[in-house]
Design a protein around this motif. Sequence first.
Motif, PDB file in Angstrom:
ATOM      1  N   GLY A   1      37.559  41.489  61.520  1.00  0.00           N
ATOM      2  CA  GLY A   1      36.207  41.051  61.220  1.00  0.00           C
ATOM      3  C   GLY A   1      35.947  39.741  61.942  1.00  0.00           C
ATOM      4  O   GLY A   1      36.857  38.911  62.059  1.00  0.00           O
ATOM      5  N   ILE A   2      34.743  39.560  62.453  1.00  0.00           N
ATOM      6  CA  ILE A   2      34.409  38.322  63.161  1.00  0.00           C
ATOM      7  C   ILE A   2      33.024  37.864  62.728  1.00  0.00           C
ATOM      8  O   ILE A   2      32.164  38.681  62.386  1.00  0.00           O
ATOM      9  CB  ILE A   2      34.469  38.528  64.691  1.00  0.00           C
ATOM     10  N   ASP A   3      32.834  36.550  62.716  1.00  0.00           N
ATOM     11  CA  ASP A   3      31.493  36.016  62.450  1.00  0.00           C
ATOM     12  C   ASP A   3      31.291  34.769  63.296  1.00  0.00           C
ATOM     13  O   ASP A   3      32.252  34.060  63.614  1.00  0.00           O
ATOM     14  CB  ASP A   3      31.306  35.675  60.972  1.00  0.00           C
ATOM     15  N   VAL A   4      30.038  34.510  63.657  1.00  0.00           N
ATOM     16  CA  VAL A   4      29.673  33.330  64.441  1.00  0.00           C
ATOM     17  C   VAL A   4      28.489  32.650  63.759  1.00  0.00           C
ATOM     18  O   VAL A   4      27.569  33.316  63.275  1.00  0.00           O
ATOM     19  CB  VAL A   4      29.336  33.695  65.902  1.00  0.00           C
ATOM     20  N   GLU A   5      28.545  31.331  63.715  1.00  0.00           N
ATOM     21  CA  GLU A   5      27.511  30.538  63.070  1.00  0.00           C
ATOM     22  C   GLU A   5      27.262  29.280  63.889  1.00  0.00           C
ATOM     23  O   GLU A   5      28.163  28.802  64.594  1.00  0.00           O
ATOM     24  CB  GLU A   5      27.952  30.120  61.653  1.00  0.00           C
ATOM     25  N   PRO A   6      26.073  28.696  63.783  1.00  0.00           N
ATOM     26  CA  PRO A   6      25.845  27.406  64.442  1.00  0.00           C
ATOM     27  C   PRO A   6      26.743  26.342  63.818  1.00  0.00           C
ATOM     28  O   PRO A   6      27.039  26.380  62.627  1.00  0.00           O
ATOM     29  CB  PRO A   6      24.364  27.117  64.174  1.00  0.00           C
ATOM     30  N   ALA A   7      27.210  25.403  64.624  1.00  0.00           N
ATOM     31  CA  ALA A   7      28.084  24.327  64.135  1.00  0.00           C
ATOM     32  C   ALA A   7      27.235  23.253  63.476  1.00  0.00           C
ATOM     33  O   ALA A   7      27.091  22.131  63.976  1.00  0.00           O
ATOM     34  CB  ALA A   7      28.917  23.759  65.271  1.00  0.00           C
ATOM     35  N   GLN A   8      26.656  23.601  62.341  1.00  0.00           N
ATOM     36  CA  GLN A   8      25.782  22.718  61.567  1.00  0.00           C
ATOM     37  C   GLN A   8      26.145  22.837  60.097  1.00  0.00           C
ATOM     38  O   GLN A   8      26.623  23.886  59.647  1.00  0.00           O
ATOM     39  CB  GLN A   8      24.310  23.104  61.761  1.00  0.00           C
ATOM     40  N   PRO A   9      25.931  21.782  59.320  1.00  0.00           N
ATOM     41  CA  PRO A   9      26.231  21.865  57.882  1.00  0.00           C
ATOM     42  C   PRO A   9      25.487  23.018  57.225  1.00  0.00           C
ATOM     43  O   PRO A   9      24.345  23.318  57.569  1.00  0.00           O
ATOM     44  CB  PRO A   9      25.764  20.509  57.348  1.00  0.00           C
ATOM     45  N   LEU A  10      26.145  23.658  56.291  1.00  0.00           N
ATOM     46  CA  LEU A  10      25.516  24.745  55.544  1.00  0.00           C
ATOM     47  C   LEU A  10      24.547  24.150  54.519  1.00  0.00           C
ATOM     48  O   LEU A  10      24.888  23.207  53.812  1.00  0.00           O
ATOM     49  CB  LEU A  10      26.591  25.565  54.824  1.00  0.00           C
ATOM     50  N   PRO A  11      23.314  24.664  54.436  1.00  0.00           N
ATOM     51  CA  PRO A  11      22.379  24.151  53.427  1.00  0.00           C
ATOM     52  C   PRO A  11      22.983  24.196  52.025  1.00  0.00           C
ATOM     53  O   PRO A  11      23.722  25.123  51.687  1.00  0.00           O
ATOM     54  CB  PRO A  11      21.182  25.099  53.556  1.00  0.00           C
ATOM     55  N   HIS A  12      22.660  23.203  51.211  1.00  0.00           N
ATOM     56  CA  HIS A  12      23.274  23.076  49.884  1.00  0.00           C
ATOM     57  C   HIS A  12      23.017  24.294  49.004  1.00  0.00           C
ATOM     58  O   HIS A  12      23.900  24.709  48.236  1.00  0.00           O
ATOM     59  CB  HIS A  12      22.759  21.814  49.187  1.00  0.00           C
ATOM     60  N   ASP A  13      21.825  24.883  49.098  1.00  0.00           N
ATOM     61  CA  ASP A  13      21.529  26.023  48.234  1.00  0.00           C
ATOM     62  C   ASP A  13      22.373  27.237  48.594  1.00  0.00           C
ATOM     63  O   ASP A  13      22.790  27.995  47.716  1.00  0.00           O
ATOM     64  CB  ASP A  13      20.037  26.366  48.275  1.00  0.00           C
ATOM     65  N   ILE A  14      22.651  27.402  49.893  1.00  0.00           N
ATOM     66  CA  ILE A  14      23.498  28.522  50.306  1.00  0.00           C
ATOM     67  C   ILE A  14      24.956  28.235  49.945  1.00  0.00           C
ATOM     68  O   ILE A  14      25.688  29.127  49.495  1.00  0.00           O
ATOM     69  CB  ILE A  14      23.343  28.788  51.814  1.00  0.00           C
ATOM     70  N   PHE A  15      25.383  26.981  50.118  1.00  0.00           N
ATOM     71  CA  PHE A  15      26.749  26.616  49.750  1.00  0.00           C
ATOM     72  C   PHE A  15      27.016  26.921  48.277  1.00  0.00           C
ATOM     73  O   PHE A  15      28.089  27.409  47.913  1.00  0.00           O
ATOM     74  CB  PHE A  15      27.001  25.135  50.031  1.00  0.00           C
ATOM     75  N   ALA A  16      26.024  26.671  47.427  1.00  0.00           N
ATOM     76  CA  ALA A  16      26.183  26.932  46.002  1.00  0.00           C
ATOM     77  C   ALA A  16      26.396  28.414  45.708  1.00  0.00           C
ATOM     78  O   ALA A  16      27.071  28.778  44.737  1.00  0.00           O
ATOM     79  CB  ALA A  16      24.955  26.426  45.237  1.00  0.00           C
ATOM     80  N   LEU A  17      25.847  29.277  46.559  1.00  0.00           N
ATOM     81  CA  LEU A  17      26.028  30.719  46.395  1.00  0.00           C
ATOM     82  C   LEU A  17      27.369  31.197  46.936  1.00  0.00           C
ATOM     83  O   LEU A  17      27.935  32.170  46.435  1.00  0.00           O
ATOM     84  CB  LEU A  17      24.906  31.469  47.119  1.00  0.00           C
ATOM     85  N   VAL A  18      27.871  30.517  47.948  1.00  0.00           N
ATOM     86  CA  VAL A  18      29.063  30.976  48.674  1.00  0.00           C
ATOM     87  C   VAL A  18      30.357  30.458  48.062  1.00  0.00           C
ATOM     88  O   VAL A  18      31.333  31.199  47.918  1.00  0.00           O
ATOM     89  CB  VAL A  18      28.971  30.542  50.153  1.00  0.00           C
ATOM     90  N   ALA A  19      30.406  29.182  47.719  1.00  0.00           N
ATOM     91  CA  ALA A  19      31.655  28.537  47.311  1.00  0.00           C
ATOM     92  C   ALA A  19      32.028  28.868  45.868  1.00  0.00           C
ATOM     93  O   ALA A  19      31.171  29.022  44.998  1.00  0.00           O
ATOM     94  CB  ALA A  19      31.546  27.033  47.491  1.00  0.00           C
ATOM     95  N   THR A  20      33.340  28.961  45.620  1.00  0.00           N
ATOM     96  CA  THR A  20      33.869  29.153  44.273  1.00  0.00           C
ATOM     97  C   THR A  20      34.990  28.142  44.057  1.00  0.00           C
ATOM     98  O   THR A  20      35.536  27.583  45.021  1.00  0.00           O
ATOM     99  CB  THR A  20      34.433  30.576  44.089  1.00  0.00           C
ATOM    100  N   PRO A  21      35.373  27.907  42.807  1.00  0.00           N
ATOM    101  CA  PRO A  21      36.467  26.967  42.539  1.00  0.00           C
ATOM    102  C   PRO A  21      37.792  27.378  43.187  1.00  0.00           C
ATOM    103  O   PRO A  21      38.666  26.525  43.399  1.00  0.00           O
ATOM    104  CB  PRO A  21      36.578  26.979  41.009  1.00  0.00           C
TER     105      PRO A  21
END
Length: 216
Positions: free
Chosen positions: A120-140
């Motif tokens: 699996g591969i993914d590419v993203e811009p080298a920019q901080p992830l918006p806080h609202d998206i980070f809240a959806l993605v990250a887990t403890p």
Amino acid sequence: MTPSPEIALAQTFLQQAMIAIAPANVRIGCRMIREGDEAHLLPEEARSIPARQPATRRASGAARWIAHGLLADIGFNDFALLRTPSGAPAWPDGIIGSLAHDYDMAVAAVAPIGHIVSLGIDVEPAQPLPHDIFALVATPADRTGTADRHLAGRILFAAKEAVYKAVYPLDREVLGYEDIAVDLNAGHATTKTGRKVSLAYCVAPRVVVLAFVETR
């Protein structure tokens, strides 16, 4: 159309960085998306992609142009990578691979099935992830301590996208971000199904994450 020197340089830097993180036998490539890349879709591919938006078809053409070249290097010339119902391309028998793109850059990875059984591969811009998206993605359970703190969220997001692409063909189970625990420090991820996935990433000048499942 010949790319500008700036585009050519960005592609070269990213290509070198991607090659450096790719495991043995995994071929990897990138291309800055540009006008006319939709013409790189083979006729069967063009018919299999339902999206009519020019930008989407352009990105799909760029990603498949890379993949066509990588496949040709291992003996599969002009193989049509048809879009499957899941959205992933159908690869030749005995071959695994993955495609991705953001708004400007397309990437692809392919390999013969062997020690590595899924990619699996993914590419993203080298920019901080918006806080609202980070809240959806990250887990403890996620660990990002070794990553650049400004880009850790973006790398985490790309890692979970890449992991999903790697494990779905094996498990056929839909996973949410909360179902994937990523440890960037150790270079691996674990899904709620117990699937173990290896990770490698680079940031130059895009964030690219490669996820791969190895035989035990």
